[in-house]
Structure formats: structure tokens, C-alpha cells
Design an enzyme around this catalytic site. Structure first.
Site, PDB file in Angstrom:
ATOM      1  N   LEU A  17       0.897  -1.218  -0.143  1.00 44.53           N
ATOM      2  CA  LEU A  17       0.060   0.712   0.297  1.00 44.53           C
ATOM      3  C   LEU A  17       0.906   1.008  -0.054  1.00 44.53           C
ATOM      4  O   LEU A  17       0.382   2.240   0.182  1.00 44.53           O
ATOM      5  CB  LEU A  17      -1.378   0.212   0.937  1.00 44.53           C
TER       6      LEU A  17
ATOM      7  N   SER B 252      -4.350   7.531  15.819  1.00 47.97           N
ATOM      8  CA  SER B 252      -3.153   7.267  16.618  1.00 47.97           C
ATOM      9  C   SER B 252      -3.501   8.406  17.683  1.00 47.97           C
ATOM     10  O   SER B 252      -3.310  10.001  17.067  1.00 47.97           O
ATOM     11  CB  SER B 252      -1.965   7.372  16.375  1.00 47.97           C
TER      12      SER B 252
ATOM     13  N   TYR C   5       5.155  10.699  11.456  1.00 41.90           N
ATOM     14  CA  TYR C   5       4.311   9.663  12.185  1.00 41.90           C
ATOM     15  C   TYR C   5       2.875  10.495  12.388  1.00 41.90           C
ATOM     16  O   TYR C   5       1.826  10.188  12.306  1.00 41.90           O
ATOM     17  CB  TYR C   5       4.797   8.873  12.657  1.00 41.90           C
TER      18      TYR C   5
HETATM   19  P1  NAI Z   1       1.195  -4.719  13.345  1.00 42.65           P
HETATM   20  O1  NAI Z   1       2.708  -3.870  12.669  1.00 42.65           O
HETATM   21  O2  NAI Z   1       1.195  -5.282  14.741  1.00 42.65           O
HETATM   22  O3  NAI Z   1       0.549  -4.214  11.877  1.00 42.65           O
HETATM   23  C1  NAI Z   1       0.400  -3.790  10.722  1.00 42.65           C
HETATM   24  C2  NAI Z   1       0.642  -4.688   9.486  1.00 42.65           C
HETATM   25  O4  NAI Z   1       0.058  -3.564   8.170  1.00 42.65           O
HETATM   26  C3  NAI Z   1       1.721  -5.728   9.051  1.00 42.65           C
HETATM   27  O5  NAI Z   1       1.433  -6.713   9.166  1.00 42.65           O
HETATM   28  C4  NAI Z   1       2.561  -4.667   8.121  1.00 42.65           C
HETATM   29  O6  NAI Z   1       2.680  -5.618   7.219  1.00 42.65           O
HETATM   30  C5  NAI Z   1       1.078  -4.166   7.751  1.00 42.65           C
HETATM   31  N1  NAI Z   1       1.643  -3.159   6.619  1.00 42.65           N
HETATM   32  C6  NAI Z   1       2.597  -2.312   6.190  1.00 42.65           C
HETATM   33  N2  NAI Z   1       2.734  -1.868   5.500  1.00 42.65           N
HETATM   34  C7  NAI Z   1       1.970  -2.130   4.823  1.00 42.65           C
HETATM   35  C8  NAI Z   1       2.282  -1.592   3.168  1.00 42.65           C
HETATM   36  N3  NAI Z   1       2.617  -0.514   2.531  1.00 42.65           N
HETATM   37  N4  NAI Z   1       1.411  -2.821   2.622  1.00 42.65           N
HETATM   38  C9  NAI Z   1       0.584  -3.567   2.915  1.00 42.65           C
HETATM   39  N5  NAI Z   1       0.277  -3.862   4.690  1.00 42.65           N
HETATM   40  C10 NAI Z   1       1.494  -3.138   5.432  1.00 42.65           C
HETATM   41  O7  NAI Z   1       1.452  -3.164  14.020  1.00 42.65           O
HETATM   42  P2  NAI Z   1      -0.453  -2.768  14.539  1.00 42.65           P
HETATM   43  O8  NAI Z   1       0.093  -1.903  15.494  1.00 42.65           O
HETATM   44  O9  NAI Z   1      -1.373  -3.386  14.775  1.00 42.65           O
HETATM   45  O10 NAI Z   1      -1.497  -1.360  13.494  1.00 42.65           O
HETATM   46  C11 NAI Z   1      -2.047  -1.272  13.085  1.00 42.65           C
HETATM   47  C12 NAI Z   1      -2.377   0.095  13.249  1.00 42.65           C
HETATM   48  O11 NAI Z   1      -2.621   0.713  14.372  1.00 42.65           O
HETATM   49  C13 NAI Z   1      -1.273   1.158  11.953  1.00 42.65           C
HETATM   50  O12 NAI Z   1      -1.796   2.150  11.664  1.00 42.65           O
HETATM   51  C14 NAI Z   1      -0.540   1.704  13.536  1.00 42.65           C
HETATM   52  O13 NAI Z   1      -0.501   2.798  13.058  1.00 42.65           O
HETATM   53  C15 NAI Z   1      -2.029   1.828  14.481  1.00 42.65           C
HETATM   54  N6  NAI Z   1      -1.625   2.264  15.691  1.00 42.65           N
HETATM   55  C16 NAI Z   1      -0.622   0.905  16.540  1.00 42.65           C
HETATM   56  C17 NAI Z   1      -0.064   1.666  17.448  1.00 42.65           C
HETATM   57  C18 NAI Z   1       0.668   0.831  17.812  1.00 42.65           C
HETATM   58  O14 NAI Z   1       1.216   1.011  19.167  1.00 42.65           O
HETATM   59  N7  NAI Z   1       0.899  -0.286  17.510  1.00 42.65           N
HETATM   60  C19 NAI Z   1      -0.867   2.644  18.162  1.00 42.65           C
HETATM   61  C20 NAI Z   1      -0.942   3.801  17.719  1.00 42.65           C
HETATM   62  C21 NAI Z   1      -1.766   3.829  16.077  1.00 42.65           C
END
Ligand code: NAI
Length: 285
Positions: A42, A116, A157
Site C-alpha cells: 500500500l 493514533s 508518523y
Molecule cells: P502491526 O505492525 O502489528 O501491523 C501492521 C500491519 O500492516 C502488518 O501486518 C504489516 O505487514 C502491514 N503493512 C505495513 N506496511 C504495509 C504496506 N506497505 N502494505 C500493506 N500492508 C502493510 O501494527 P499494529 O500495531 O497492529 O498497527 C495497526 C494500525 O494501528 C497502524 O495503522 C498503526 O499506525 C496504528 N496504531 C498502532 C499503535 C501501536 O502502538 N501498535 C498505536 C497507534 C496506532
């Protein structure tokens, strides 16, 4: 049973949402860099186009919901600010825009964007970066971010999350979304125990800042609990939820900015407020 698209489905919050939707009997079209029905990056225009084509093809042109959870964090890396803007902002806004007709075809759909609390607790995000992102000028935003040296990814970010949140709130209330039966809302977590956080905390500077960061309830969020909030935002209970930002962050945002919201409309804003109100009343006649 419904049909849902979930980006970032291979890990963390997206994986937990996918699991819950499937357990409830729904069909899920997963989108991720790996281990997904639609494998797409993406962070590139081609990847976003492939993701849209893949999801629309598999859904038959009708989606009951979309959860945009793909994202990358502020860990250091080459050209990281640009990648953050491309994945977190464009990977959300462009894909969701492409899926809008399929959501509208359902007549009663939900879309949840992962924002976030970084959007509201990160100090010093410059207006010119936000202006550049708002108008799709990623190169200009990246140039302005160079000033920030080692913390450029953190500012990028926060800026990417401000940009998607603003976009979602502006879009949510328009005839194309609210008027088409789509409820578009934002979930804004604080730190959640996922791979993204692990990668961020592998950086000793980030780990030190994290230890000093106030989280009034203590600890970090659980991906399953965040997924439960997403499920609520996908449910019939969200019929009257539109353009809202649900902050689930252990109290950090309230700790930092208790007086920032709710805030009354200032007198000098009344003319603009009234003209928007009149325009809305005319358009909904
Ligand atoms: P995670 O790293 O466990 O999951 C993120 C997923 O997005 C991964 O499976 C990854 O492969 C996928 N991804 C990353 N780049 C990609 C790309 N170019 N194309 C397709 N897929 C891609 O992270 P998490 O924590 O589950 O994050 C989910 C959402 O929550 C994100 O938008 C993150 O910014 C947001 N978030 C997370 C926080 C945290 O502390 N974990 C805090 C606030 C927001």
C-alpha cells in the site's frame, strides 16, 4: 453475513479484527504485504491500485465494511518519513476512496480508519508539513521534515495520522459517505503491544522516551481489546457514529490536553459556522 476488507490483516490489530469478524461468521478479504488474500504494497501507487482491484473483484462490488489498519511506525530507516506518509496516509485514503462505491452499494456500511493518539500528543508537528500532506505534496513534506533529523520519523508518523484523521472527518459527513449509508470513523489508540511497537522500542532513544511517557492507567493496550472497539464501530451500534475519533490510549491524551476538547465555537468563527450551516440546510432540502 457480511463482507469486509481488512488491511494490515497479517499482524496486530488488523489480525485481531480479522479473527473476530471470521469468528462471527463474516467473510473477510485480507490485504497485507504477505499472508493475505490480496498481497499488495500500500506504499506504492501500483500496490494501492492492485489492492483496490483485488478487493473489489473478490467482494463482487459490495462491501459491508472496511478496516484500514495497515501502517508503519516511526522506527528509524532509510527514507522513513516518505514511507510513513505513503503507507499510513495514501495507503488509507486512496484505497478507502477506491472502495467507497462498494461500501455505498451495501446501503449500510461501516469504515474504520486506524489513527493514533500520536496525532494529538506529539509536539511540534509543523503546519507546513500538514499543508503539504493535505494537498498530496509528499516531496514537499519530506523536505520540510529533514530539519527534524533523528526525530523526523516521529513527526512524520504524527503528521500522517493527523492527515488521515482530518481526511476521514471531512469525508465522513459528506453526501458521498454519510449520505450513502457509510459510517466512517477513526480509532486512535495509544501504545498497543504489537510488532509495530516492538520495532519502535528497539530504538533506545524511543524506548527511553516511552518509559517517561505518561499513561495514567499504566502499561500498554492489548490488540484484542482494540479489535473489540473496531467491532463496535462496525456494528449496528455505530449507526449514529459519524466522523468521530474514538481515543483508546489509557488516558495520555486527557492527561496532556484536558482543556483542548470540548471547545466552544469562538465568536469570530460564527459567520463561517453559520454559512456552513446554511449550505448544509440547503443541500439537505
Ligand atoms: P502491526 O505492525 O502489528 O501491523 C501492521 C500491519 O500492516 C502488518 O501486518 C504489516 O505487514 C502491514 N503493512 C505495513 N506496511 C504495509 C504496506 N506497505 N502494505 C500493506 N500492508 C502493510 O501494527 P499494529 O500495531 O497492529 O498497527 C495497526 C494500525 O494501528 C497502524 O495503522 C498503526 O499506525 C496504528 N496504531 C498502532 C499503535 C501501536 O502502538 N501498535 C498505536 C497507534 C496506532
Amino acid at each position: 453475513m457480511g463482507s469486509y476488507a481488512v488491511t494490515g490483516s497479517a499482524s496486530g490489530i488488523g489480525a485481531a479484527v480479522t479473527e473476530r469478524l471470521r469468528a462471527a461468521g463474516h467473510s473477510v478479504i485480507e490485504v497485507d504485504l504477505r499472508d493475505a488474500d490480496v498481497v499488495a504494497d500500500l506504499g506504492t501507487p501500483e500496490g494501492r491500485a492492485a489492492a483496490a482491484t483485488g478487493v473489489l473483484g473478490r467482494s463482487g462490488g459490495v462491501l459491508d465494511g472496511a478496516v484500514l489498519a495497515a501502517g508503519i511506525g516511526p522506527s528509524p530507516g532509510p527514507d522513513r518519513p516518505r514511507k510513513i506518509a505513503q503507507v499510513n496516509q495514501l495507503g488509507t485514503v486512496e484505497l478507502l476512496t477506491a472502495l467507497r462505491p462498494a461500501l455505498a452499494a451495501s446501503g449500510d456500511a461501516r469504515a474504520v480508519v486506524l489513527g493514533s493518539n500520536s496525532a494529538t500528543v506529539t509536539p511540534g508537528v509543523p503546519r507546513r508539513v500538514l499543508r503539504a500532506l493535505r494537498t498530496g505534496k509528499i516531496d514537499r513534506a519530506v523536505r520540510a521534515l529533514r530539519l527534524f533529523g533523528p526525530v523526523a520519523p516521529n513527526i512524520a508518523y504524527a503528521a500522517s495520522k493527523i492527515a488521515v484523521t482530518e481526511w476521514a472527518r471531512r469525508a465522513a459527513v459528506t453526501p458521498a459517505w454519510a449520505g450513502a449509508g457509510i459510517r466512517l470513523n477513526v480509532l486512535a489508540p495509544g501504545p498497543v503491544q504489537t510488532r509495530l511497537l516492538d520495532e519502535d522500542l528497539a530504538n533506545p532513544v524511543a524506548a527511553r522516551a516511552f518509559r517517561a511517557f505518561p499513561v495514567p492507567v499504566g502499561g500498554v493496550g492489548d490488540a484484542g481489546h482494540l479489535a473489540d472497539w473496531v467491532m463496535m464501530m462496525l456494528s449496528p451500534a455505530a449507526a449514529f457514529l459519524c466522523g468521530s475519533v474514538i481515543v483508546v490510549d489509557g488516558g495520555s491524551e486527557a492527561w496532556f490536553r484536558p482543556g483542548e476538547w470540548p471547545r466552544p465555537v469562538a465568536l469570530r468563527q460564527v459567520p463561517r459556522y453559520l454559512s456552513r450551516y446554511r449550505a448544509f440546510a440547503r443541500s439537505s432540502r
